[in-house]
Design an enzyme around this catalytic site. Structure first.
Site, PDB file in Angstrom:
ATOM      1  N   CYS A  68       1.902  47.959 -80.123  1.00 22.88           N
ATOM      2  CA  CYS A  68       1.124  47.437 -78.992  1.00 22.88           C
ATOM      3  C   CYS A  68       1.639  46.041 -78.663  1.00 22.88           C
ATOM      4  O   CYS A  68       1.270  45.074 -79.325  1.00 22.88           O
ATOM      5  CB  CYS A  68      -0.361  47.400 -79.360  1.00 22.88           C
ATOM      6  SG  CYS A  68      -1.404  46.559 -78.161  1.00 22.88           S
ATOM      7  N   CYS A  86      -1.035  43.453 -78.021  1.00 22.42           N
ATOM      8  CA  CYS A  86      -1.703  43.002 -79.255  1.00 22.42           C
ATOM      9  C   CYS A  86      -0.912  41.864 -79.890  1.00 22.42           C
ATOM     10  O   CYS A  86      -1.495  40.875 -80.352  1.00 22.42           O
ATOM     11  CB  CYS A  86      -1.830  44.152 -80.253  1.00 22.42           C
ATOM     12  SG  CYS A  86      -2.827  45.537 -79.667  1.00 22.42           S
TER      13      CYS A  86
END
Length: 149
Positions: free
Chosen positions: A74, A77
């Site tokens: 991700c 993230c």
């Protein structure tokens, strides 16, 4: 006889080597379990990782608990992580920051209505106070923290 399979060594009659492999395996497995079982936390800490830490904080802390739900691979993230760490450092002693991997704790993510990563959930006194889904500006996170402290 050279083999990386203990059962092959055992069939060759060399029990000392087999014993060595079994002892080595039990030593590493035992130590790994001990490390996990001896995990300790301190209320003075700011940064935490994992469900055990989250559960412990929910029971012990009166401070704001910020949970960043992340997922493997991700990029958002990874972009958000240093932003939240900087905000947490600026508010040391006022909050705790916990990182939870959604792929390791899917039930926890579902229970809190987390559908995508990154999602940041703000808890205080075991209650959800706010939630931000997706990557937002640093100011939005800062404003949310200030309003929930």
């Amino acid at each position: 006889m050279v083999s990386d399979r203990p059962e092959v060594i055992a069939s060759s009659g060399n029990n000392a080597i087999t014993c060595f492999f079994h002892c080595l395996k039990s030593l590493f497995c035992h130590n790994y379990q001990d490390i996990n079982m001896q995990e300790t936390f301190s209320i003075e800490q700011t940064f935490f990782t994992g469900k055990k830490a989250f559960d412990w904080l929910m029971q012990k802390s009166e401070q704001l608990i910020i949970v960043q739900f992340v997922a493997p691979y991700c990029p958002s993230c990874e972009t958000l992580k240093p932003v939240l760490h900087q905000i947490a450092k600026e508010n040391t002693g006022k909050l705790h920051l916990v990182e939870l991997d959604m792929s390791e704790e899917p039930e926890l993510a579902i229970n809190f209505g987390v559908r995508s990563a990154p999602t940041v959930v703000f808890f205080k006194k075991q209650q959800i106070r706010a939630q931000i889904a997706g990557l937002k500006s640093k100011q939005q996170y800062t404003d949310m923290i200030q309003s929930t402290l």
